[in-house]
Design an enzyme around this catalytic site. Structure first.
Site, PDB file in Angstrom:
ATOM      1  CG  ASP A   8      -4.903  -1.299  -1.572  1.00 36.52           C
ATOM      2  OD1 ASP A   8      -4.123  -0.600  -0.548  1.00 36.52           O
ATOM      3  OD2 ASP A   8      -4.802  -1.222  -2.819  1.00 36.52           O
ATOM      4  CG  ASP A 129      -4.452   8.594  -5.372  1.00 31.45           C
ATOM      5  OD1 ASP A 129      -3.268   8.498  -5.069  1.00 31.45           O
ATOM      6  OD2 ASP A 129      -5.364   8.666  -4.846  1.00 31.45           O
TER       7      ASP A 129
END
Length: 240
Positions: A8, A129
């Site tokens: 990330d 998500d």
């Protein structure tokens, strides 16, 4: 089942967030390309990249870090975050990405997902998500009324390569994945599903593998950085 190490990217660094909170970021490596190479050296078959700043900005922000990773490593990589138009999709694929992940636009502009999947077969995934079953967008900053399973089903005939399902409340929390919700989503569609959020041990991976629904992969981040999960050991367990 493929294990995807997660990198990330925030402000050019490899970080992990706690439940998607940008204010709760831990920097694990100032050199994301070196981190990617370390995962490759440990035997990974894919890399999972996220442009966190890009997810909020709606346009790529950590492009330099992604390009450095692509230049240094030889395994396929998928990227999500800030990819919201055909020009950006095409640009990233031209730069060597194996797959782009479309999240926010899957809710706001599903026609783009369909167009991209037709134009680039096998190279477009949908990122779903969810927070309490509802889809979150814009870097998880906004929770919609759209149910994750409904969104997944809406792309059943679109030709997308995979659905990457993340349980936000489990992400970065080292509390194990939401096996039940992930399995339910996988049973609801014929699209390959990749699990994300909370994977922190070999036992977690085995639970996902043996959940009774077909899962094509699992993503892990913090556990690999913290040393709670050994990449080579985890891959051996999944092959077993």
């Amino acid at each position: 089942m493929i294990l995807y190490p997660a990198i990330d990217l925030k402000d050019g660094h490899a970080v992990r967030l706690l439940r998607g909170d940008m204010d709760k970021a831990t920097v694990f490596n100032d050199d994301p390309a070196a981190q990617a190479q370390a995962f490759v050296d440990a035997g990974c078959e894919w890399l999972h990249l996220v442009d966190l700043n890009g997810a909020f900005a709606g346009t790529p922000v950590n492009a330099a870090a992604v390009e450095a990773i692509l230049a240094r490593t030889q395994v396929p990589a998928q990227l999500g975050g800030g990819i919201r138009d055909m020009a950006t999709i095409e640009a990233w694929l031209d730069k060597g990405l194996a797959r782009v992940i479309l999240g926010t636009v899957a809710v706001e502009n599903p026609a783009l997902v369909r167009e991209a999947a037709r134009a680039f077969p096998g190279k477009v995934a949908v990122g779903i998500d969810a927070r309490a079953g509802r889809v979150a967008t814009k870097g998880w900053a906004e929770t919609t009324e759209v149910m994750a399973t409904d969104l997944a089903r809406s792309f059943e005939d679109a030709g997308v390569a995979a659905i990457i399902y993340t349980d936000i409340e489990r992400d970065g929390a080292m509390q194990g994945p939401n096996v039940e919700a992930t399995a339910a989503l996988a049973r609801a569609v014929s699209i390959p599903v990749i699990a994300s959020g909370g994977v922190s041990s070999v036992a977690d991976l085995v639970a996902l593998r043996d959940c009774g629904a077909r899962l094509d992969g699992a993503i892990s981040g913090r556990a690999l950085y913290d040393g709670a999960l050994d990449l080579a050991e985890a891959m051996a367990a999944l092959r077993g």
